[in-house]
Design a protein around this motif. Structure first.
Motif, short mmCIF file in Angstrom:
data_model
loop_
_atom_site.label_atom_id
_atom_site.label_comp_id
_atom_site.label_asym_id
_atom_site.label_seq_id
_atom_site.Cartn_x
_atom_site.Cartn_y
_atom_site.Cartn_z
N GLN A 149 0.81 -1.22 0.13
CA GLN A 149 0.09 -0.03 -0.01
C GLN A 149 0.96 1.38 0.05
N ARG A 150 0.18 2.19 -0.48
CA ARG A 150 1.28 3.66 -0.57
C ARG A 150 1.09 4.05 0.97
N SER A 151 2.18 4.68 1.36
CA SER A 151 2.50 4.96 2.77
C SER A 151 1.57 5.98 3.18
N ALA A 152 1.11 6.86 2.40
CA ALA A 152 0.30 8.26 2.78
C ALA A 152 -1.11 7.92 3.14
N THR A 153 -1.62 6.43 3.07
CA THR A 153 -2.88 6.51 3.53
C THR A 153 -3.25 6.41 5.06
N LYS A 154 -4.24 6.70 5.22
CA LYS A 154 -4.85 7.08 6.66
C LYS A 154 -4.91 5.67 7.18
N PRO A 155 -4.41 5.44 8.65
CA PRO A 155 -4.88 4.11 9.25
C PRO A 155 -6.28 4.07 9.43
N PRO A 156 -6.93 2.78 9.56
CA PRO A 156 -8.19 2.55 9.46
C PRO A 156 -8.84 3.20 10.52
N GLN A 157 -10.19 3.63 10.56
CA GLN A 157 -10.81 4.20 11.48
C GLN A 157 -11.45 3.04 12.30
N ARG A 158 -11.40 3.10 13.67
CA ARG A 158 -11.62 1.97 14.38
C ARG A 158 -13.33 1.97 14.49
N ARG A 159 -14.15 1.13 14.28
CA ARG A 159 -15.47 1.04 14.51
C ARG A 159 -15.88 0.62 15.95
N PRO A 160 -16.83 1.53 16.71
CA PRO A 160 -17.03 0.99 17.84
C PRO A 160 -18.16 -0.24 17.95
N LEU A 161 -17.86 -1.28 18.89
CA LEU A 161 -18.89 -2.03 19.20
C LEU A 161 -19.52 -1.87 20.34
N SER A 162 -20.81 -2.67 20.41
CA SER A 162 -21.40 -2.58 21.59
C SER A 162 -22.35 -3.72 21.95
N GLY A 163 -22.64 -4.10 23.02
CA GLY A 163 -23.58 -5.03 23.30
C GLY A 163 -23.18 -6.51 23.05
N TRP A 164 -23.86 -7.57 22.36
CA TRP A 164 -23.16 -8.89 22.19
C TRP A 164 -22.21 -8.73 21.19
N ARG A 165 -21.96 -7.91 20.33
CA ARG A 165 -20.87 -7.88 19.43
C ARG A 165 -19.44 -7.54 20.14
N ALA A 166 -19.41 -6.67 20.98
CA ALA A 166 -18.46 -6.18 21.77
C ALA A 166 -18.00 -7.42 22.71
N ALA A 167 -19.10 -8.09 23.33
CA ALA A 167 -18.85 -9.35 24.18
C ALA A 167 -18.05 -10.35 23.25
N LEU A 168 -18.41 -10.50 22.09
CA LEU A 168 -17.80 -11.57 21.28
C LEU A 168 -16.55 -11.17 20.91
N ALA A 169 -16.22 -9.91 20.50
CA ALA A 169 -14.73 -9.46 20.19
C ALA A 169 -13.89 -9.64 21.28
N SER A 170 -14.67 -9.36 22.49
CA SER A 170 -13.63 -9.46 23.83
C SER A 170 -13.43 -11.11 24.03
N LEU A 171 -14.24 -11.97 23.76
CA LEU A 171 -14.35 -13.43 23.94
C LEU A 171 -13.17 -14.10 23.07
N VAL A 172 -13.26 -13.51 21.70
CA VAL A 172 -12.26 -13.83 20.83
C VAL A 172 -11.04 -13.41 21.10
N CYS A 173 -10.62 -12.62 21.75
CA CYS A 173 -9.50 -11.80 21.80
C CYS A 173 -8.84 -12.63 23.37
N TRP A 174 -10.03 -12.66 24.28
CA TRP A 174 -9.42 -12.92 25.68
C TRP A 174 -9.13 -14.49 25.65
N LEU A 175 -9.77 -15.37 24.71
CA LEU A 175 -9.53 -16.79 25.05
C LEU A 175 -8.10 -17.08 24.80
N PRO A 176 -7.54 -16.75 23.63
CA PRO A 176 -5.90 -17.23 23.33
C PRO A 176 -5.22 -16.60 24.42
N VAL A 177 -5.23 -15.57 25.03
CA VAL A 177 -4.51 -15.00 26.01
C VAL A 177 -4.44 -15.86 27.35
#
Lengths: 352, 542
Positions: free
Chosen positions: B264-292
């Motif tokens: 990719q060209r270097s000048a591109t902006k880093p992605p804007q984080r999309r906020p999660l809430s509710g069960w989606r946030a819980a799922l993302a947390s679970l996915v990341c917590w499990l391997p840790v």
């Protein structure tokens, strides 16, 4: 005054290829020279040879009358008192602005170093930036720091390798003027390499076009534009087209009809190519000479039109910004050659 | 070539020596040895290796890519913390994780104990997965090795411009489709590189396989060498293992062949984080917590418990001698490899000739070669050299100097240099890349001598990469098991060997303190890495 930089029939070979071919040029003290040319023409190689990074295979380079490079000997870069500025500025990322500028004057007493740093920073309008690091600065600021660093040891000669090419167009023009002013104030001779002729026009006292290792012309920018002695120079510098014509009895017969010009007085009969710049073609609806508008480009302050002549050859012309002409419109034109530049079309123009 | 370059070339080739010895044994096949091996063990080794490669490959891809995606794209509670916690399992050698899970999940372990208490059943009356098995090895390797994929894929996702993903969405693709059709294919070369690294570790693993009784090439080579005393057989098996590694490298190269198109060209902006809430946030947390939790929290807790349980070990001077011994060995190896790397890197910068570049690439192959293969490839030429020296010395001086190379720390240091040179070479090279040739040129136009350029420009800029290289090699040496087991002098121990020996004697708790020590030192580079990543993220404008 003696010549400051004298390049005498210099040839440079890199891994067997002849990159620079018996090139000669000279710069008087305080002059700013500029080498133009397409990429790969050898201009950066020549600059690096003057700095002493690469040896020459023939001829010699003299600074202040002292030979610094020849096929027999080469004075190391650090003893040449040559400053150089690179395209990527090459600021040392781990040193502050002040330490970067101080890098080349480390042998002076501390107090003098401080004074010189301050003096230069004031001059480039960045006083107070002493303790910043390069990554905290904008591109234009980095560029000026790099210039200050190169100027600090008061080099005999300053070499600038595409110094503005990584900046945006607007900044480029401002900086080109700033750099010229700084160099003139410090009285430093400079040689600049670029592929951008606007830069060359803005900066240089003398400039030339390089093409496959040869210098085609070494003149003031004005002469380079209006009196090119070489078709490639005419082609490379400025906008314009080359039209075919015939010289008969000191008159030029061409698509514009018959043209008389003082330039033709000493020319024998021959077929020629001649240069038509946009400023040679004047739009005048009272004129009998007709042309058709086939292309039109808005340039803000003016329009640049492509016109088709009766014999279907195309020329460029400039028109005012306020009353645009339409494509397909029939208009009248006058031809006024201030400088008429003709080339013998039977000559092969490419250098060998 | 001048004398300096010649010496450089010689050293680079010397580093490649074990590789050459093993490869040459392929040209000189011992048919009866090979036939015997084919009829007995090789089909099983190949079978197990193939299953391991596929299962671990799938596992680390799932864990690594899903966590990388969540961390790089979404804003959910704890993502900052998780973004570096996900690297923690890197500090855990696989065999140590294997010991902790064995203790937890074995018959006598707390998990089965609780099951027996709750359901009032006895051993043999219920089904429970056997941890010391091929499946157990797959589980352990997945939770230990996924950070390779996570780390590389995460930066790939972060570097992808938002525009690629967003233009897919403006073209009417759903988030899911944009992920499958745009983000994932763009990150594919990075994923392939991460998975390849994980699979190389899988092939090189000895400790886990030995402890779980999974017969693969590494355990086979060890057994052939020590159990049967068959040097030729061990060499032939090493060569076969090397073929696996080479295939792996080739697959990786093939999958990356178009990688430069994805740059990719270097000048591109880093992605804007999309906020999660509710069960989606819980799922993302679970996915990341499990391997840790699986890869670090549980095994580290077990190690701590053992260390408390066996607190008397911490007061034994013998344990501290062992620790000191290991650190000293690691530091020495680190100094040697970093010095070599520095020398080779500068040599290549100055004279980038083709033979020198090829020799340096050969020397940099070591990390892909399993430690046991290096040990076997090194022992034969060193033993031959020692025997020559003994023969000459006895003939001339009537004196037997003993095994000067093969029986001493020299062999060990040699093997470490071979295996870990590439680690320091890469780190030093990436540091050197920051110093552009124009910087040297600029310094020279400013009147600086070569010495001044070295002291004022190069060393300050190389300081942190050099330190990083030293620590990386130190930690790798501390974790290294198979080569140390084969090449260590008689009665010479490291922390890793001690942990291995205790575990082999079924004294798992006694393995706790040395293992904890390895993990504690191993955390240093993980923390350095996460800090480097954080500052990169900050620079990217977050």
């Amino acid at each position: 005054m003696s010549t400051l930089l004298n390049i005498d029939a210099v040839s440079i070979q890199l891994s067997g290829d002849l990159i620079v071919d018996r090139l000669s040029l000279s710069l008087e003290p305080g002059d700013i020279g500029c080498l133009l040319g397409p990429s790969g023409c050898g201009k950066t190689t020549l600059l690096r040879a003057i700095a002493g990074f690469i040896p020459v295979s023939g001829g010699k380079i003299e600074l202040h009358g002292t030979t610094v490079s020849s096929s027999q000997m080469q004075i190391p870069t650090e003893h040449r008192e040559v400053g150089m500025m690179f395209q990527d500025f090459s600021l040392f990322p781990h040193l502050t602005v002040a330490d970067n500028i101080r890098f080349g004057i480390n042998r002076l007493p501390k107090k003098q170093q401080e004074e010189r740093v301050k003096e230069l920073l004031i001059r480039i309008g960045l006083n107070g930036y002493q303790n910043r690091y390069p990554h905290e600065l904008s591109g234009g600021q980095q560029q000026r720091i790099a210039l200050a660093r190169a100027l600090a040891p008061k080099p005999k000669l300053m070499l600038l390798d595409e110094p503005f090419s990584s900046l945006d167009a607007e900044l480029r023009e401002v900086l080109a003027h700033d750099v010229r002013r700084l160099l003139k104030e410090e009285g430093i001779t400079a040689l600049l390499v670029t592929h951008d002729q606007q830069e060359a026009f803005a900066m240089a006292d003398k400039s030339g076009v390089m093409y496959s290792g040869q210098l085609l012309q070494w003149e003031t920018p004005y002469a380079l534009y209006h009196q090119p002695t070489h078709q490639l120079v005419a082609d490379f510098i400025g906008r314009g087209v080359l039209l075919n014509g015939e010289i008969r009895e000191h008159q030029l017969h061409c698509a514009f009809g018959v043209i008389e010009h003082s330039q033709l007085h000493n020319k024998p009969d021959m077929s020629v190519n001649f240069l038509v710049r946009p400023d040679d073609v004047l739009i005048n609806n009272d004129s009998s000479m007709q042309a058709i508008v086939v292309g039109c480009g808005f340039r803000g302050s003016h329009y640049l039109y492509t016109l088709e002549l009766a014999d279907t050859s195309h020329v460029l012309a400039v028109g005012p910004s306020h009353q645009p002409l339409k494509t397909g419109e029939q208009i009248g034109i006058d031809i006024d050659f201030d400088h008429l530049v003709v080339f013998d079309s039977s000559l092969c123009e490419l250098p060998d | 070539m001048n004398r300096g370059t010649l010496l450089l070339f010689a050293v680079a080739v010397l580093i490649g020596l074990p590789l050459i010895v093993v490869a040459l044994s392929l040209l000189n096949p011992q048919w009866d040895t090979l036939q015997h091996l084919w009829q007995t063990v090789i089909p099983e080794y190949i079978g197990h290796s193939v299953i391991l490669l596929f299962a671990v490959g799938t596992g680390v891809t799932l864990l690594g890519v899903s966590t990388a995606w969540c961390i790089s794209q979404y804003d959910f509670p704890g993502w900052r913390w998780l973004s570096w916690a996900l690297l923690l399992p890197l500090a855990m050698p696989a065999y140590i994780t294997a010991y902790t899970y064995t203790s937890l999940l074995d018959y006598a372990g707390p998990v089965q104990g609780v099951i027996r208490d709750i359901f009032s059943v006895n051993i043999g009356e219920y089904w429970f997965p056997q941890i010391r098995s091929l499946n157990g090895a797959i589980f352990v390797l997945c939770i230990v090795l996924y950070p390779y994929v996570y780390l590389i894929t995460r930066s790939a996702f972060m570097q992808q411009s938002t525009t690629a993903f967003e233009s897919a969405k403006t073209l009417g693709a759903s988030s899911l489709r944009s992920f499958w059709k745009v983000a994932l294919p763009l990150a594919r070369p990075a994923i392939a590189t991460g998975v390849t690294l994980a699979l190389m570790e899988t092939l090189a693993d000895y400790g886990t396989m030995e402890y779980f009784g999974v017969t693969v090439f590494t355990t086979g080579i060890f057994r052939t060498w020590y159990g049967i005393g068959d040097a030729q057989g061990a060499l032939q098996l090493s060569a076969l293992l090397l073929v696996f590694v080479i295939i792996l490298i080739m697959v990786e190269r093939y999958s990356r062949r178009r990688a430069r198109f994805y740059q990719q060209r270097s000048a591109t902006k880093p992605p804007q984080r999309r906020p999660l809430s509710g069960w989606r946030a819980a799922l993302a947390s679970l996915v990341c917590w499990l391997p840790v939790v699986l890869g670090f929290v549980i095994p580290a807790t077990q190690l701590l418990l053992w260390s408390v349980q066996k607190s008397e070990i911490w007061q034994q001077s013998e344990f501290w001698m062992l620790t000191f011994n290991t650190l000293w060995l690691g530091l020495l190896a680190a100094l040697i490899t970093v010095t070599l790397a520095l020398w080779l890197a500068y040599g290549r910068r100055r004279h980038p000739t083709r033979p020198l570049r090829a020799a340096i690439s050969l020397a940099g192959m070591g990390y892909a070669i399993p430690g046991i293969v290096i040990a076997v490839g090194l022992l034969s030429p060193l033993a031959w050299l020692d025997n020559q020296i003994i023969a000459i010395s006895e003939w001339v001086f009537d004196f037997n100097p003993g095994l000067l190379f093969s029986g001493t720390v020299i062999a060990l240091l040699f093997a470490y240099s071979v295996r870990f040179l590439s680690v320091s070479l890469q780190t030093v090279n990436s540091g050197l890349e920051q110093i552009t040739p124009q910087m040297d040129d600029t310094a020279r136009t400013l009147g600086a001598s070569g010495k001044r350029i070295l002291w004022r420009v190069h060393l300050p800029l190389l300081r942190s990469p050099l330190l990083a290289a030293l620590i990386l090699v130190l930690v790798d040496v501390m974790k290294e098991l198979p080569a140390t087991l084969v090449l260590r002098p008689f009665d010479f121990n490291t922390l890793a060997v001690r942990a291995f020996e205790m575990a082999s004697d079924e004294r798992l708790a006694d393995a706790g303190p040395p293992a904890l020590m390895i993990v504690a030192v191993g955390l240093i580079p993980v923390i350095m890495l996460s800090r480097a990543l954080r500052s990169k993220t900050l620079k990217a404008g977050e």
